[in-house]
Design a protein around this motif. Structure first.
Motif, mmCIF file in Angstrom:
data_model
loop_
_atom_site.group_PDB
_atom_site.id
_atom_site.type_symbol
_atom_site.label_atom_id
_atom_site.label_comp_id
_atom_site.label_asym_id
_atom_site.label_seq_id
_atom_site.Cartn_x
_atom_site.Cartn_y
_atom_site.Cartn_z
ATOM 1 N N GLU A 38 -2.866 35.795 58.613
ATOM 2 C CA GLU A 38 -3.807 35.196 57.655
ATOM 3 C C GLU A 38 -5.028 34.629 58.370
ATOM 4 O O GLU A 38 -5.721 33.781 57.822
ATOM 5 C CB GLU A 38 -3.094 34.126 56.812
ATOM 6 N N ILE A 67 4.587 33.334 57.352
ATOM 7 C CA ILE A 67 3.397 34.053 56.893
ATOM 8 C C ILE A 67 3.104 35.239 57.811
ATOM 9 O O ILE A 67 3.576 35.298 58.946
ATOM 10 C CB ILE A 67 2.144 33.138 56.806
ATOM 11 N N SER A 124 3.633 34.384 51.962
ATOM 12 C CA SER A 124 2.799 33.311 52.485
ATOM 13 C C SER A 124 3.581 32.000 52.345
ATOM 14 O O SER A 124 4.742 32.020 51.899
ATOM 15 C CB SER A 124 1.472 33.236 51.728
#
Ligand SMILES: Cc1cc2nc3c(=O)[nH]c(=O)nc-3n(C[C@H](O)[C@H](O)[C@H](O)COP(=O)(O)OP(=O)(O)OC[C@H]3O[C@@H](n4cnc5c(N)ncnc54)[C@H](O)[C@@H]3O)c2cc1C
Length: 443
Positions: free
Chosen positions: A404, A401, A305
């Motif tokens: 998400e 990332i 992330s």
């Protein structure tokens, strides 16, 4: 329907200059492997295209059969380039690189990796401002607006985008550049694979006669001093200096390190790195090192992330090190602080990349082998990210990332840019055929 699909698949096999892999075919299992071993995708068909005509043919095949399309470049994305039930356009064979030294530009095929690009441009003393590992796909990296090692000196690679050759959802071949389809060209600066298959990119090159890298490793108790010294080197050094403060999982305790990259000579870098080398350290090196070595090998389970930070006060350094102390082990996990600023921040571009205004990015990257470690790794990444919330700008670099959710896509592209991007999406992919990415939905 089944017979239509069989006939279409037979025609695709006959027509493609490249290879076609369907479930049960020899080579299918090998062709569906990606960097992240957590993914075990079973696509309907993989079309390993040999050229742009193959890409057009593969997109038509998918549209005729109502299949969604996934695009595979280097296979290092964490948002899904090879997906269950989809038609995968595999670009690995399309890796031609043509350097134009006089124009300081390079044209690359849509499946070109970093190592092929570097190998072609370096003999001319030229580089694209990229990053990643030798196996990272250039197109995925650039169109997703990824930050690389030379960005403080030259700006992110996407700022050097001169043109994109695309096969759209209608299997049309289009060019996007400052003059042709300028709105699409704007959207491709961060919008990634949302608008079609990039069969080729033309990128600006920069003169880089010398490039040096320094890496200093410390015992964990030296982390607070090392990260602060790294921050000082970045804050006071020239824009040619970049790198990362990082902590790597190790046995029995994590290892701290400071990596400095420098668009210049080794001797000057030694001078700049002096505050880092002065601290008690375990090892140090300074030379023309290969940055790919910092990254874990493929075939492991991975999750990561990122969070953009408005600054790096001492409290943020301490929060970073607290999470670093809990790095999952065993494995090759790492927690990194990446400096931005320099040419990243000073560019006048209005691209949908809000992360460029942040001075720092924190980037937890977990990498482990045993599936029983999934829970620990995923929790650590989430907590490492959340632990930096007090300093977050709210923006995120999407290339760093996985999936998400839509709110993070908005944070990555900028709420103010979203409607404009959605309109471009509606113009070029109204059915959201290209949805296996940081997805922009057509309005
Ligand atoms: C080990 C490792 C190191 C990394 N290092 C960095 C780093 O230093 N900096 C950084 O910012 N990121 C880094 N990343 C993230 C990486 O740059 C991005 O995930 C990038 O998108 C990967 O591109 P790819 O082609 O290798 O991946 P893929 O999984 O093949 O593609 C990722 C996505 O990009 C799109 N895409 C790829 N190629 C095309 C194309 N030709 N046309 C249209 N769409 C396309 C697709 O939507 C696809 O889903 C790293 C990732 C890993 C695993």
């Amino acid at each position: 329907m089944a017979s239509k699909a069989h006939a279409a698949l037979a025609a695709l096999r006959a027509d493609l200059a490249g290879e076609v892999f369907a479930p049960g075919d020899p080579g299918y299992d090998g062709a569906r492997v990606v960097f992240n071993a957590m993914a075990d995708p079973h696509p309907a068909v993989i079309a390993r295209c040999a050229g742009v005509t193959d890409v057009v043919r593969a997109v038509r095949f998918a549209r005729d059969l109502d299949l969604h399309i996934a695009v595979r470049g280097g296979g290092q994305g964490l948002a899904g380039a090879v997906v269950d039930g989809a038609l995968v356009v595999d670009l690995r064979r399309m890796h031609e690189v043509t350097v134009d030294p006089a124009a300081e530009a390079v044209r690359i095929g849509g499946g070109t990796t970093m190592s092929l690009l570097d190998r072609a441009t370096r003999p001319h003393g030229l580089v694209a401002a990229v990053g990643g590992t030798p196996g990272t796909g250039v197109a995925g990296f650039v169109l997703g607006g990824a930050p690389g090692w030379l960005d403080r000196a030259f700006g992110p690679a996407v700022d050097g985008l001169i043109g994109v050759e695309l096969v759209t959802a209608d299997a049309e071949r289009v060019h996007a550049n400052a003059d042709e389809n300028p709105e699409l060209f704007w959207a491709l600066h961060g919008g990634g694979g949302n608008f079609g298959v990039a069969t080729a990119l033309t990128l600006e090159l920069h003169e880089l006669p010398r490039f040096a890298v320094a890496l200093v490793r410390y015992r964990p108790e030296c982390g607070p001093a090392a990260v602060r010294a790294f921050r000082e080197v970045i804050d006071t050094g020239p824009d040619e200096v970049g790198g990362a403060a990082l902590c790597l999982s190790g046995q029995p305790t994590p290892v701290c390190g400071a990596l400095l990259t420098y668009a210049g000579g080794e001797e000057e870098l030694r001078g700049l790195a002096e505050p880092l080398m002065r601290l008690p350290h375990e090892t140090q090196s300074c030379g023309t090192g290969a940055l790919g070595l910092l990254y874990p090998p493929g075939g492991m389970r991975a999750h990561c992330s990122a969070q953009c930070l408005a600054g790096l006060p001492d409290a943020a350094v301490d929060a970073f090190l607290a999470r670093a102390a809990q790095l999952p082990a065993p494995g090759s996990s790492r927690l990194m602080l990446l400096p931005l600023g320099g040419a990243v921040a000073s560019a006048a571009a209005d691209h949908p990349l809000p992360y460029r205004r942040a001075p720092w990015i924190v980037h937890p990257f977990a990498c482990w082998a045993d599936p029983s470690g999934d829970g620990q790794a995923l929790t650590w990444v989430r907590e490492a990210d959340a632990g930096m919330d007090p300093w977050s700008t709210g923006a995120v670099c999407l290339d760093l990332i996985g999936d998400e959710g839509p709110e993070r896509v908005r944070d990555g592209l900028g709420a103010g840019n979203l409607l404009r991007l959605e309109k471009v999406k509606r113009r070029w992919d109204p059915d959201n055929v290209f949805r296996f990415n940081h997805n922009i939905e057509p309005v």
